[in-house]
Write a protein that holds these residues in place. Structure first.
Motif, PDB file in Angstrom:
ATOM      1  N   SER A 124       0.848  -1.184   0.000  1.00  0.00           N
ATOM      2  CA  SER A 124       0.000   0.000   0.000  1.00  0.00           C
ATOM      3  C   SER A 124       0.889   1.242   0.000  1.00  0.00           C
ATOM      4  O   SER A 124       2.095   1.165   0.293  1.00  0.00           O
ATOM      5  CB  SER A 124      -0.885   0.014   1.240  1.00  0.00           C
ATOM      6  N   LYS A 125       0.301   2.402  -0.310  1.00  0.00           N
ATOM      7  CA  LYS A 125       1.067   3.650  -0.311  1.00  0.00           C
ATOM      8  C   LYS A 125       1.632   3.944   1.072  1.00  0.00           C
ATOM      9  O   LYS A 125       2.758   4.433   1.207  1.00  0.00           O
ATOM     10  CB  LYS A 125       0.179   4.800  -0.779  1.00  0.00           C
ATOM     11  N   GLU A 126       0.855   3.641   2.093  1.00  0.00           N
ATOM     12  CA  GLU A 126       1.291   3.905   3.459  1.00  0.00           C
ATOM     13  C   GLU A 126       2.491   3.039   3.843  1.00  0.00           C
ATOM     14  O   GLU A 126       3.461   3.522   4.428  1.00  0.00           O
ATOM     15  CB  GLU A 126       0.142   3.649   4.440  1.00  0.00           C
ATOM     16  N   ARG A 127       2.406   1.749   3.501  1.00  0.00           N
ATOM     17  CA  ARG A 127       3.508   0.847   3.836  1.00  0.00           C
ATOM     18  C   ARG A 127       4.745   1.173   2.995  1.00  0.00           C
ATOM     19  O   ARG A 127       5.868   1.083   3.470  1.00  0.00           O
ATOM     20  CB  ARG A 127       3.083  -0.618   3.631  1.00  0.00           C
ATOM     21  N   LEU A 128       4.523   1.586   1.764  1.00  0.00           N
ATOM     22  CA  LEU A 128       5.631   1.970   0.899  1.00  0.00           C
ATOM     23  C   LEU A 128       6.342   3.193   1.467  1.00  0.00           C
ATOM     24  O   LEU A 128       7.583   3.268   1.473  1.00  0.00           O
ATOM     25  CB  LEU A 128       5.110   2.275  -0.512  1.00  0.00           C
ATOM     26  N   GLN A 133      11.048   5.492   4.463  1.00  0.00           N
ATOM     27  CA  GLN A 133      11.536   6.224   5.630  1.00  0.00           C
ATOM     28  C   GLN A 133      12.498   5.384   6.457  1.00  0.00           C
ATOM     29  O   GLN A 133      13.524   5.889   6.935  1.00  0.00           O
ATOM     30  CB  GLN A 133      10.349   6.677   6.479  1.00  0.00           C
ATOM     31  N   LEU A 134      12.188   4.114   6.633  1.00  0.00           N
ATOM     32  CA  LEU A 134      13.065   3.246   7.414  1.00  0.00           C
ATOM     33  C   LEU A 134      14.446   3.129   6.757  1.00  0.00           C
ATOM     34  O   LEU A 134      15.476   3.203   7.430  1.00  0.00           O
ATOM     35  CB  LEU A 134      12.440   1.861   7.564  1.00  0.00           C
ATOM     36  N   TYR A 157      18.767   1.314  -2.453  1.00  0.00           N
ATOM     37  CA  TYR A 157      17.669   0.336  -2.382  1.00  0.00           C
ATOM     38  C   TYR A 157      16.329   1.027  -2.575  1.00  0.00           C
ATOM     39  O   TYR A 157      15.454   0.534  -3.290  1.00  0.00           O
ATOM     40  CB  TYR A 157      17.706  -0.375  -1.026  1.00  0.00           C
ATOM     41  N   VAL A 158      16.178   2.172  -1.929  1.00  0.00           N
ATOM     42  CA  VAL A 158      14.942   2.932  -2.066  1.00  0.00           C
ATOM     43  C   VAL A 158      14.721   3.354  -3.514  1.00  0.00           C
ATOM     44  O   VAL A 158      13.624   3.207  -4.061  1.00  0.00           O
ATOM     45  CB  VAL A 158      14.968   4.185  -1.154  1.00  0.00           C
ATOM     46  N   ASN A 166      12.627   9.546  -5.237  1.00  0.00           N
ATOM     47  CA  ASN A 166      12.767   9.904  -3.831  1.00  0.00           C
ATOM     48  C   ASN A 166      13.983  10.819  -3.667  1.00  0.00           C
ATOM     49  O   ASN A 166      15.126  10.362  -3.647  1.00  0.00           O
ATOM     50  CB  ASN A 166      12.912   8.645  -2.977  1.00  0.00           C
ATOM     51  N   ALA A 167      13.732  12.102  -3.546  1.00  0.00           N
ATOM     52  CA  ALA A 167      14.815  13.092  -3.480  1.00  0.00           C
ATOM     53  C   ALA A 167      15.732  12.854  -2.289  1.00  0.00           C
ATOM     54  O   ALA A 167      16.958  12.995  -2.377  1.00  0.00           O
ATOM     55  CB  ALA A 167      14.216  14.499  -3.414  1.00  0.00           C
ATOM     56  N   LYS A 168      15.131  12.494  -1.161  1.00  0.00           N
ATOM     57  CA  LYS A 168      15.923  12.265   0.048  1.00  0.00           C
ATOM     58  C   LYS A 168      16.912  11.124  -0.148  1.00  0.00           C
ATOM     59  O   LYS A 168      18.058  11.189   0.330  1.00  0.00           O
ATOM     60  CB  LYS A 168      14.993  11.966   1.223  1.00  0.00           C
TER      61      LYS A 168
END
Length: 222
Positions: A124-128, A133-134, A157-158, A166-168
């Motif tokens: 899901s978007k939330e779990r993704l 973040q992890l 990996y992200v 993902n800019a971060k």
């Protein structure tokens, strides 16, 4: 010969969660046994309409239970992942990077238990978002522990499996590559981070400083 399918209640007041789970499992087992009985009837009487309808009702009920069970499982995992993220962030704020890494790793291992972390369509978007973040948070901790190869690995990996924009992650990867002396690759990653978030002054300044550093090194070599 009719069968009435009893569905487990959504909530059982006054009954413990464990007892409710046992009751639900017993009801599911009953439905499975009923399904076997109706299959025997269907085998002996292929044209039996009642058997066909009963089998359809039982299978639908079992499917709903599987969906509900999976939803509860995912919900529990989401809470665990969020707890790991919050606890890891607390360690990070206290500059206890080693323990932060341990907690973020616990979250990542929990994530891997029930889902292939490389299969986006199962998430899901939330779990993704929590997964990203992890990994990016652990990457930052590795950076502060001067474990830059591991920091690059988590950020990459992200980008490779979760979020190619993902800019971060690009930023974390770029900073770590710079520490590893891979200036050109670092500039490439920081440039990508700035393209994704052009208004981020931190990304722009780090990119600008790294380019200046490269120019200085070229000047001294001449």
């Amino acid at each position: 010969f009719f069968l009435r399918i009893r569905r487990p209640p959504r909530s059982t007041q006054g009954v413990s969660s464990a007892a409710s789970d046992v009751y639900k499992r017993q009801e599911i087992d009953k439905m499975k046994l009923s399904k076997e009985d109706w299959l025997k009837v269907k085998e002996m009487q292929p044209g039996n309409i009642d058997a066909s309808k009963a089998l359809t009702r039982i299978q639908n009920a079992l499917n709903k239970d599987k969906i509900q069970e999976k939803a509860e499982e995912v919900g529990l995992q989401m809470r665990k992942l969020d707890e790991c993220k919050k606890k890891g962030n607390e360690f990070y704020k206290a500059k206890d990077y080693a323990n932060a890494v341990k907690v973020f790793t616990e979250g990542i291992e929990e994530l891997k238990k029930n889902v292939d972390v490389k299969v986006l369509k199962t998430m899901s978007k939330e779990r993704l978002a929590l997964a990203c973040q992890l990994f990016t948070n652990r990457s930052l901790c590795y950076f502060n522990l001067n474990q830059h190869a591991q920091a690059v690995e988590d950020a990459d990996y992200v980008i490779s499996y979760y979020d190619p924009k993902n800019a971060k992650a690009f930023f974390r990867k770029g900073l770590s590559l710079a520490k590893l002396g891979q200036t050109d690759k670092a500039i490439k990653e920081l440039t990508q981070a700035s393209k994704i978030e052009p208004d981020n002054e931190l990304y722009a300044n780090e990119l600008k400083n790294l380019k200046k550093k490269k120019q200085c090194l070229i000047h001294h070599q001449q």
